[in-house]
Design a protein around this motif. Structure first.
Motif, mmCIF file in Angstrom:
data_model
loop_
_atom_site.group_PDB
_atom_site.id
_atom_site.type_symbol
_atom_site.label_atom_id
_atom_site.label_comp_id
_atom_site.label_asym_id
_atom_site.label_seq_id
_atom_site.Cartn_x
_atom_site.Cartn_y
_atom_site.Cartn_z
ATOM 1 N N LEU A 371 31.749 -11.698 4.082
ATOM 2 C CA LEU A 371 32.780 -11.055 3.275
ATOM 3 C C LEU A 371 34.145 -11.462 3.809
ATOM 4 N N ASP A 372 34.950 -12.070 2.956
ATOM 5 C CA ASP A 372 36.316 -12.431 3.327
ATOM 6 C C ASP A 372 37.248 -11.272 3.011
ATOM 7 N N ALA A 373 38.174 -11.007 3.930
ATOM 8 C CA ALA A 373 39.198 -9.987 3.752
ATOM 9 C C ALA A 373 40.467 -10.527 4.406
ATOM 10 N N PRO A 374 41.622 -9.900 4.187
ATOM 11 C CA PRO A 374 42.850 -10.403 4.811
ATOM 12 C C PRO A 374 42.702 -10.546 6.330
ATOM 13 N N HIS A 375 42.987 -11.724 6.842
ATOM 14 C CA HIS A 375 42.926 -12.014 8.283
ATOM 15 C C HIS A 375 41.523 -11.838 8.866
ATOM 16 N N THR A 376 40.490 -11.761 8.030
ATOM 17 C CA THR A 376 39.180 -11.318 8.526
ATOM 18 C C THR A 376 38.036 -12.009 7.791
ATOM 19 N N VAL A 377 36.965 -12.294 8.537
ATOM 20 C CA VAL A 377 35.667 -12.622 7.940
ATOM 21 C C VAL A 377 34.633 -11.687 8.558
ATOM 22 N N PRO A 383 20.237 -11.757 9.847
ATOM 23 C CA PRO A 383 18.985 -11.711 10.601
ATOM 24 C C PRO A 383 18.354 -13.097 10.585
ATOM 25 N N SER A 384 17.095 -13.197 10.996
ATOM 26 C CA SER A 384 16.395 -14.482 10.974
ATOM 27 C C SER A 384 16.552 -15.147 9.605
ATOM 28 N N PRO A 385 16.888 -16.429 9.543
ATOM 29 C CA PRO A 385 16.927 -17.440 10.601
ATOM 30 C C PRO A 385 18.324 -17.692 11.168
ATOM 31 N N ALA A 386 19.095 -16.634 11.399
ATOM 32 C CA ALA A 386 20.478 -16.839 11.845
ATOM 33 C C ALA A 386 20.554 -17.531 13.205
ATOM 34 N N ALA A 387 19.628 -17.230 14.111
ATOM 35 C CA ALA A 387 19.670 -17.913 15.404
ATOM 36 C C ALA A 387 19.463 -19.413 15.215
ATOM 37 N N THR A 388 18.467 -19.775 14.398
ATOM 38 C CA THR A 388 18.234 -21.182 14.086
ATOM 39 C C THR A 388 19.479 -21.827 13.493
ATOM 40 N N ALA A 389 20.122 -21.119 12.569
ATOM 41 C CA ALA A 389 21.237 -21.665 11.799
ATOM 42 C C ALA A 389 22.598 -21.390 12.429
ATOM 43 N N SER A 390 22.626 -20.868 13.651
ATOM 44 C CA SER A 390 23.880 -20.349 14.211
ATOM 45 C C SER A 390 24.989 -21.389 14.314
ATOM 46 N N LEU A 391 24.670 -22.627 14.644
ATOM 47 C CA LEU A 391 25.736 -23.623 14.811
ATOM 48 C C LEU A 391 26.422 -23.931 13.479
ATOM 49 N N PRO A 392 25.691 -24.229 12.398
ATOM 50 C CA PRO A 392 26.392 -24.409 11.120
ATOM 51 C C PRO A 392 26.972 -23.120 10.552
ATOM 52 N N ILE A 393 26.361 -21.964 10.839
ATOM 53 C CA ILE A 393 26.983 -20.703 10.416
ATOM 54 C C ILE A 393 28.360 -20.569 11.068
ATOM 55 N N GLY A 394 28.435 -20.866 12.359
ATOM 56 C CA GLY A 394 29.708 -20.782 13.061
ATOM 57 C C GLY A 394 30.761 -21.674 12.443
ATOM 58 N N ARG A 395 30.374 -22.894 12.056
ATOM 59 C CA ARG A 395 31.337 -23.802 11.428
ATOM 60 C C ARG A 395 31.779 -23.289 10.065
ATOM 61 N N LEU A 396 30.839 -22.719 9.304
ATOM 62 C CA LEU A 396 31.188 -22.164 7.990
ATOM 63 C C LEU A 396 32.195 -21.034 8.139
ATOM 64 N N ILE A 397 31.944 -20.129 9.068
ATOM 65 C CA ILE A 397 32.878 -19.017 9.293
ATOM 66 C C ILE A 397 34.229 -19.561 9.735
ATOM 67 N N ALA A 398 34.228 -20.538 10.626
ATOM 68 C CA ALA A 398 35.494 -21.111 11.110
ATOM 69 C C ALA A 398 36.297 -21.698 9.973
ATOM 70 N N ARG A 399 35.646 -22.437 9.080
ATOM 71 C CA ARG A 399 36.362 -23.023 7.939
ATOM 72 C C ARG A 399 36.976 -21.949 7.067
ATOM 73 N N ARG A 400 36.213 -20.906 6.794
ATOM 74 C CA ARG A 400 36.717 -19.845 5.922
ATOM 75 C C ARG A 400 37.877 -19.109 6.563
ATOM 76 N N LEU A 401 37.793 -18.890 7.868
ATOM 77 C CA LEU A 401 38.861 -18.163 8.543
ATOM 78 C C LEU A 401 40.120 -19.024 8.684
ATOM 79 N N LEU A 402 39.929 -20.265 9.089
ATOM 80 C CA LEU A 402 41.088 -21.130 9.356
ATOM 81 C C LEU A 402 41.826 -21.515 8.075
ATOM 82 N N ALA A 403 41.140 -21.445 6.937
ATOM 83 C CA ALA A 403 41.802 -21.743 5.672
ATOM 84 C C ALA A 403 42.940 -20.772 5.401
ATOM 85 N N GLY A 404 42.858 -19.583 5.990
ATOM 86 C CA GLY A 404 43.902 -18.577 5.774
ATOM 87 C C GLY A 404 44.902 -18.465 6.908
ATOM 88 N N LEU A 405 44.754 -19.286 7.943
ATOM 89 C CA LEU A 405 45.673 -19.220 9.085
ATOM 90 C C LEU A 405 46.740 -20.300 9.013
#
Length: 405
Positions: A371-377, A383-405
């Motif tokens: 969920l995107d919110a002002p200054h926030t993701v 849950p599973s398979p988040a541990a498996t997918a954690s590295l690309p999840i981290g990049r996805l969150i970073a892209r979404r957050l940095l787009a607003g910074l």
């Protein structure tokens, strides 16, 4: 009320709430995407990865189960490859034994074929096996048909998280109790110790408490985290030879749980489980842990009652399996007929709690929810398979957050 923030005064650029593998991967991705960015992870415990990350079966999922095109499907397939590479580069124990998904009842055979089609759509190799072919992989397992998935791996996700923690700034014992967010200004966070930290942006990776943190920030998450405990048994040493690798049942398509499976660890141990029982606390790792506030939060959510009405039979079976080793053993015997009740050793310390997001209509979120919110993701379902997918999840969150910074 926390002290006033100005545009010019920040303690950090980004604060990440939660030191599990997703929070740490996000901090790592933020720093990699924008070198010099000041990122701090706030973790309420004294060490990283003490909850979902450190209490799972250690399986690197291949991505066969998830709806084609979903975040889970895309990020798990990519993440599995990246996780194996990350472990190899950093000396973290891992391997890739593959797994079997086994149909033990006639009605499961068509579902197994559907799973094979989904694997194909997701680009995951999966080979149908006859019973005779299946027993070349797992001589003691019985079933009507099976699917062999060679890309499924194993690793120590807690060790991955500990390594990621060395790559970023992390503060332990920093439980977030208040969030003050001001449009166009930034975010101030207060911890239980009374410390106030100001940042340009916030990422909420609080797992079992992610909906609570979202509400602290003034956002309505639209879901409620309902905790489900997964319990494990081990096989006594003299019976561990009965399981060579990873063996799964055909999952119930109405639920996001994978069922009681057989997991041979790299250390030679064999775990059987998990089940999925409603927990009486968000960190309720046993029946003896009850937190009235957590329980009240769940019971006040209309979706929890609708979920119970829809799946009460399944829930009753899970509770019975939790309370009876005999019932648990009977479930295991569907895959492994030679198992007896006395072959099972309780592993209470291995129990985990899944942070499952439940929608108001009682349905279980079947994909990662951001969920995107002002200054926030906010990461509201991972849950599973988040541990498996954690590295690309981290990049996805970073892209979404940095787009607003």
């Amino acid at each position: 009320m926390m002290s006033h923030m100005t545009r010019a005064r920040y303690d950090r650029d980004v604060l990440v709430v939660g030191g599990g593998i997703v929070g740490l991967a996000t901090a790592h991705a933020l720093r990699a995407a924008r070198p010099g960015l000041a990122v701090t992870v706030l973790e309420k415990e004294a060490a990283p990865a003490l909850h979902q990350t450190g209490r799972n079966s250690g399986v690197i999922h291949s991505g066969i189960y998830y709806r084609p095109g979903s975040l889970k499907a895309r990020l798990a397939v990519r993440g599995a490859q990246e996780m194996l590479k990350f472990c190899a580069e950093h000396g973290i124990p891992h391997d890739q034994p593959g797994k079997l998904v086994v149909a033990t009842e006639p009605e499961e055979v068509p579902r197994l074929r559907e799973l094979a089609a989904r694997a194909n759509a997701n680009g995951v190799p999966a080979t149908p096996l006859t019973p005779a072919q299946m027993q070349r992989h797992e001589p003691w397992v019985r079933g009507l048909a099976a699917l062999h998935v060679p890309t499924t791996g194993r690793c120590d996700f807690a060790a991955v998280a500990r390594h990621l923690a060395t790559l970023t700034d992390i503060r332990y014992g920093a439980r977030v109790v208040a969030v003050d967010r001001r449009p166009g200004v930034g975010v101030a966070v207060r911890t239980a110790a009374g410390e106030v930290l100001r940042a340009r942006a916030l990422v909420n990776c609080a797992g079992l408490h992610s909906d609570t943190v979202a509400r602290l920030a003034g956002d309505e998450p639209g879901v409620r985290i309902i905790p489900f405990r997964g319990e494990y048994y081990g096989l006594v040493p003299s019976r561990r030879h009965l399981v060579r690798g990873l063996v799964y049942p055909v999952p119930d398509p109405a639920l996001p749980f994978l069922g009681v499976h057989l997991t041979a660890g790299m250390d030679g141990s064999v775990h059987l489980g998990p089940n999925a029982v409603p927990a009486l606390a968000r960190e309720g790792y046993g029946w003896g842990t009850l937190r009235p506030r957590d329980l009240a939060a769940g019971l006040s959510w209309p979706g929890a009652w609708r979920l119970a009405a829809r799946h009460w039979r399944t829930g009753a079976q899970e509770i019975r399996r939790s309370l009876s080793r005999r019932t648990f053993a009977a479930t295991v015997r569907r895959l492994l007929p030679d198992i007896a009740e006395q072959d099972l050793v309780p592993l209470p310390g291995a129990a985990g709690v899944r942070a499952q997001a439940v929608l108001p209509d009682g349905s279980l979120a079947d994909d990662f929810v951001l969920l995107d919110a002002p200054h926030t993701v906010h990461v509201l379902n991972a849950p599973s398979p988040a541990a498996t997918a954690s590295l690309p999840i981290g990049r996805l969150i970073a892209r979404r957050l940095l787009a607003g910074l």
